[in-house]
Motif scaffolding. Structure first.
Motif, PDB file in Angstrom:
ATOM      1  N   MET A  65       0.831  -1.204   0.000  1.00  0.00           N
ATOM      2  CA  MET A  65       0.000   0.000   0.000  1.00  0.00           C
ATOM      3  C   MET A  65       0.867   1.256   0.000  1.00  0.00           C
ATOM      4  SD  MET A  65      -3.091  -1.075  -0.171  1.00  0.00           S
ATOM      5  CE  MET A  65      -3.895  -2.687   0.007  1.00  0.00           C
ATOM      6  N   ASP A  66       1.909   1.255   0.829  1.00  0.00           N
ATOM      7  CA  ASP A  66       2.802   2.421   0.886  1.00  0.00           C
ATOM      8  C   ASP A  66       3.460   2.669  -0.464  1.00  0.00           C
ATOM      9  OD1 ASP A  66       2.175   2.665   3.558  1.00  0.00           O
ATOM     10  OD2 ASP A  66       4.046   1.768   4.285  1.00  0.00           O
ATOM     11  N   ALA A  67       3.865   1.593  -1.132  1.00  0.00           N
ATOM     12  CA  ALA A  67       4.545   1.741  -2.422  1.00  0.00           C
ATOM     13  C   ALA A  67       3.655   2.379  -3.467  1.00  0.00           C
ATOM     14  CB  ALA A  67       5.037   0.375  -2.910  1.00  0.00           C
ATOM     15  N   HIS A  68       2.347   2.205  -3.317  1.00  0.00           N
ATOM     16  CA  HIS A  68       1.403   2.743  -4.307  1.00  0.00           C
ATOM     17  C   HIS A  68       0.650   3.977  -3.793  1.00  0.00           C
ATOM     18  CE1 HIS A  68       2.034  -0.438  -7.216  1.00  0.00           C
ATOM     19  NE2 HIS A  68       1.994  -1.313  -6.238  1.00  0.00           N
ATOM     20  N   GLY A  69       1.087   4.513  -2.666  1.00  0.00           N
ATOM     21  CA  GLY A  69       0.505   5.745  -2.170  1.00  0.00           C
ATOM     22  C   GLY A  69      -0.939   5.622  -1.733  1.00  0.00           C
ATOM     23  N   LEU A  70      -1.331   4.434  -1.298  1.00  0.00           N
ATOM     24  CA  LEU A  70      -2.702   4.210  -0.834  1.00  0.00           C
ATOM     25  C   LEU A  70      -2.759   4.160   0.683  1.00  0.00           C
ATOM     26  CD1 LEU A  70      -3.969   1.439  -3.279  1.00  0.00           C
ATOM     27  CD2 LEU A  70      -5.158   3.593  -2.834  1.00  0.00           C
ATOM     28  N   ASN A  71      -3.736   4.846   1.264  1.00  0.00           N
ATOM     29  CA  ASN A  71      -4.019   4.616   2.672  1.00  0.00           C
ATOM     30  C   ASN A  71      -4.569   3.206   2.826  1.00  0.00           C
ATOM     31  OD1 ASN A  71      -3.300   7.228   3.541  1.00  0.00           O
ATOM     32  ND2 ASN A  71      -5.325   8.017   3.007  1.00  0.00           N
ATOM     33  N   PHE A  72      -4.248   2.559   3.915  1.00  0.00           N
ATOM     34  CA  PHE A  72      -4.714   1.194   4.164  1.00  0.00           C
ATOM     35  C   PHE A  72      -5.541   1.175   5.431  1.00  0.00           C
ATOM     36  CE2 PHE A  72      -3.671  -3.353   5.465  1.00  0.00           C
ATOM     37  CZ  PHE A  72      -4.678  -3.882   4.668  1.00  0.00           C
ATOM     38  N   ARG A  73      -6.748   0.615   5.307  1.00  0.00           N
ATOM     39  CA  ARG A  73      -7.667   0.554   6.443  1.00  0.00           C
ATOM     40  C   ARG A  73      -8.014  -0.922   6.693  1.00  0.00           C
ATOM     41  NH1 ARG A  73     -10.923   4.256   8.858  1.00  0.00           N
ATOM     42  NH2 ARG A  73     -10.524   5.807   7.226  1.00  0.00           N
ATOM     43  N   GLN A 107      -1.377  -3.357  13.401  1.00  0.00           N
ATOM     44  CA  GLN A 107      -1.607  -2.930  12.026  1.00  0.00           C
ATOM     45  C   GLN A 107      -1.426  -1.422  11.874  1.00  0.00           C
ATOM     46  OE1 GLN A 107      -5.477  -4.953  12.066  1.00  0.00           O
ATOM     47  NE2 GLN A 107      -4.859  -6.129  10.259  1.00  0.00           N
ATOM     48  N   VAL A 108      -1.947  -0.668  12.839  1.00  0.00           N
ATOM     49  CA  VAL A 108      -1.801   0.791  12.789  1.00  0.00           C
ATOM     50  C   VAL A 108      -0.344   1.186  12.996  1.00  0.00           C
ATOM     51  CG1 VAL A 108      -2.426   2.942  13.968  1.00  0.00           C
ATOM     52  CG2 VAL A 108      -4.189   1.249  13.447  1.00  0.00           C
ATOM     53  N   ALA A 109       0.341   0.495  13.903  1.00  0.00           N
ATOM     54  CA  ALA A 109       1.751   0.794  14.132  1.00  0.00           C
ATOM     55  C   ALA A 109       2.582   0.566  12.870  1.00  0.00           C
ATOM     56  CB  ALA A 109       2.289  -0.069  15.273  1.00  0.00           C
ATOM     57  N   ALA A 110       2.150  -0.371  12.032  1.00  0.00           N
ATOM     58  CA  ALA A 110       2.862  -0.645  10.776  1.00  0.00           C
ATOM     59  C   ALA A 110       2.574   0.401   9.709  1.00  0.00           C
ATOM     60  CB  ALA A 110       2.478  -2.028  10.257  1.00  0.00           C
ATOM     61  N   GLY A 111       1.543   1.238   9.937  1.00  0.00           N
ATOM     62  CA  GLY A 111       1.254   2.306   8.983  1.00  0.00           C
ATOM     63  C   GLY A 111      -0.179   2.416   8.529  1.00  0.00           C
ATOM     64  N   ALA A 112      -1.051   1.535   9.013  1.00  0.00           N
ATOM     65  CA  ALA A 112      -2.453   1.593   8.592  1.00  0.00           C
ATOM     66  C   ALA A 112      -3.110   2.876   9.069  1.00  0.00           C
ATOM     67  CB  ALA A 112      -3.208   0.386   9.138  1.00  0.00           C
ATOM     68  N   LYS A 113      -4.072   3.349   8.262  1.00  0.00           N
ATOM     69  CA  LYS A 113      -4.818   4.556   8.619  1.00  0.00           C
ATOM     70  C   LYS A 113      -6.197   4.139   9.118  1.00  0.00           C
ATOM     71  CE  LYS A 113      -7.025   8.650   6.628  1.00  0.00           C
ATOM     72  NZ  LYS A 113      -6.808   9.487   7.814  1.00  0.00           N
ATOM     73  N   GLY A 114      -6.373   4.106  10.409  1.00  0.00           N
ATOM     74  CA  GLY A 114      -7.662   3.756  10.958  1.00  0.00           C
ATOM     75  C   GLY A 114      -8.002   2.298  10.729  1.00  0.00           C
ATOM     76  N   ILE A 115      -9.255   1.962  11.063  1.00  0.00           N
ATOM     77  CA  ILE A 115      -9.722   0.583  10.939  1.00  0.00           C
ATOM     78  C   ILE A 115     -11.107   0.560  10.321  1.00  0.00           C
ATOM     79  CG2 ILE A 115      -8.334  -0.295  12.864  1.00  0.00           C
ATOM     80  CD1 ILE A 115     -10.890  -0.193  14.593  1.00  0.00           C
ATOM     81  N   ASN A 116     -11.482  -0.621   9.848  1.00  0.00           N
ATOM     82  CA  ASN A 116     -12.798  -0.875   9.264  1.00  0.00           C
ATOM     83  C   ASN A 116     -13.525  -1.877  10.149  1.00  0.00           C
ATOM     84  OD1 ASN A 116     -13.798  -2.448   6.083  1.00  0.00           O
ATOM     85  ND2 ASN A 116     -15.024  -1.363   7.588  1.00  0.00           N
ATOM     86  N   CYS A 117     -14.720  -1.518  10.594  1.00  0.00           N
ATOM     87  CA  CYS A 117     -15.578  -2.437  11.325  1.00  0.00           C
ATOM     88  C   CYS A 117     -16.836  -2.674  10.503  1.00  0.00           C
ATOM     89  CB  CYS A 117     -15.970  -1.873  12.699  1.00  0.00           C
ATOM     90  SG  CYS A 117     -14.589  -1.652  13.834  1.00  0.00           S
ATOM     91  N   GLN A 118     -17.523  -3.775  10.807  1.00  0.00           N
ATOM     92  CA  GLN A 118     -18.730  -4.088  10.059  1.00  0.00           C
ATOM     93  C   GLN A 118     -19.995  -3.736  10.830  1.00  0.00           C
ATOM     94  OE1 GLN A 118     -18.264  -4.625   7.090  1.00  0.00           O
ATOM     95  NE2 GLN A 118     -19.854  -5.836   6.130  1.00  0.00           N
ATOM     96  N   LYS A 119     -19.912  -3.726  12.143  1.00  0.00           N
ATOM     97  CA  LYS A 119     -21.100  -3.472  12.957  1.00  0.00           C
ATOM     98  C   LYS A 119     -20.780  -2.491  14.080  1.00  0.00           C
ATOM     99  CE  LYS A 119     -23.637  -6.340  10.594  1.00  0.00           C
ATOM    100  NZ  LYS A 119     -24.238  -7.567  11.132  1.00  0.00           N
ATOM    101  N   ILE A 120     -21.823  -1.854  14.623  1.00  0.00           N
ATOM    102  CA  ILE A 120     -21.640  -0.854  15.673  1.00  0.00           C
ATOM    103  C   ILE A 120     -20.984  -1.468  16.896  1.00  0.00           C
ATOM    104  CG2 ILE A 120     -22.835   0.713  17.263  1.00  0.00           C
ATOM    105  CD1 ILE A 120     -25.030   0.985  15.115  1.00  0.00           C
TER     106      ILE A 120
END
Length: 367
Positions: free
Chosen positions: A43-51, A66-79
């Protein structure tokens, strides 16, 4: 009393994996961290944020890695999943599900008050108007338009519908238009790009900014860079990998961090074995396969059937050694994400020695 019994057989750091009671999932720490690094580097190589999508593991400690490795936020499916991760300190959370009903909207507004970066999706005016009615006098909620770019799940069906719904969101009290989101069909980057690019052009014509364009899915993981309109990609399965990811060509069996440890409990005939892992351990989710997992070390063995507690294995094609009663085997599951929702805890190991045990904090939270 039941809790005391469970505690007595729970693994501890330093235990040998081969000595553990079965069935249970085991996670190889080194493989998992390598998987995190590999996808984040792409993702970093292609300039994409990763969630990353946390439904695969449902464990805050892993999302932190995952965030420490560079991810931008997280994706959840339910509240309810998002509530667990907000409690653990996560602020940037996208919930990729249409949220309907007064109880869910009340929980959603409480969550929106607690964190700074909550976002949801919608694909109809019904969903949007319900959110607007609830949030009109509250802290505004950011809403993305979900687009069906060929995946055949939820989503508006054309760029024109997407732009119209975006205008509707932008004009409703209590809501902020946040962008576009899609869960696409694999191997369809050109169609995804065309849909998103046309929608963005229509929005630009109307003077509507589109800050987030979120594409996603593990099946389309390594074609993320071909969707140049996207600002971010979402995926979950990659952290553990599974049989479906091997089939898709995204990894090898040696990259699969999750195995189900099981014991052969019966050999009724020379060509048949029974293991102590059934549908409550392996899941009945075939994901297009005709059997229920890959048996490490016995590639010709076929897990043909599951009852709740038993798994049936056909050994007739095994040319060499066959598993014997009492032997512990490792199985790469078809679908790791479902396995995570079947167990209270995950056992992590390095070189066959238990390193830690993590509660599956969001297990069972599916509404």
């Amino acid at each position: 009393m039941a809790q005391d019994i469970v505690s007595d057989i729970s693994p501890k750091p330093g235990d040998r994996i081969d000595d553990l009671s079965t069935p249970r999932p085991i996670i190889d720490e080194d493989r998992m961290m390598a998987n995190i690094a590999r996808v984040q580097s792409y993702m970093d190589a292609h300039g994409l944020n990763f969630r990353p999508h946390i439904k695969t593991h449902k464990i805050p400690a892993l999302a932190s890695a995952q965030v420490a490795a560079g991810a931008k936020g997280i994706n959840c499916q339910k509240i309810t999943e998002a509530e667990v991760f907000a409690h653990a300190g996560f602020e940037d959370i996208l919930i990729t599900f249409n949220i309907l009903g007064p109880e869910k909207r009340a929980r959603l507004s409480d969550l929106n008050d607690r964190i700074s970066g909550l976002k949801v999706v919608a694909d109809s005016t019904v969903t949007v108007d319900g959110l607007s009615a609830h949030f009109a006098t509250r802290k505004p909620l950011t809403v993305l338009v979900e687009c069906d770019t060929g995946g055949g799940r939820c989503g508006v069906q054309s760029p024109e519908e997407a732009a119209a719904l975006a205008r509707h969101i932008a004009g409703r009290p209590g809501l902020t238009f946040g962008g576009l989101m899609t869960y696409p069909k694999p191997n369809s980057a050109a169609a995804i790009q065309a849909f998103l690019a046309e929608t963005i052009s229509l929005l630009k014509r109307d003077g509507i900014a589109c800050p987030i364009v979120s594409s996603g899915g593990s099946p389309s993981l390594y074609e993320a860079h071909l969707v140049t309109a996207a600002t971010e990609h979402r995926a979950g399965t990659y952290i553990y990998n599974d049989r479906s990811m091997v089939r898709a060509g995204h990894c090898s069996e040696d990259d699969c961090a999750m195995h189900i440890l099981a014991t052969v409990v019966s050999r009724p005939t020379p060509d048949r074995a029974v293991i102590d892992a059934g549908s409550k351990a392996l899941t009945s989710d075939l994901l297009g396969f005709s059997d229920y997992g890959t048996v490490v070390g016995y590639p010709e063995a076929v897990i043909t059937n599951l009852s709740e507690e038993h798994g049936g294995m056909d050994l007739s094609k095994c040319a060499g050694a066959r598993p014997v009663i009492g032997e512990k085997i490792r199985i790469i599951p078809n679908h790791t994400c479902v396995v995570s929702n079947l167990f209270d805890r995950m056992v992590f190991h390095r070189d066959g020695i238990v390193t830690r045990i993590e509660d599956v904090a969001a297990r069972g939270l599916v509404w």
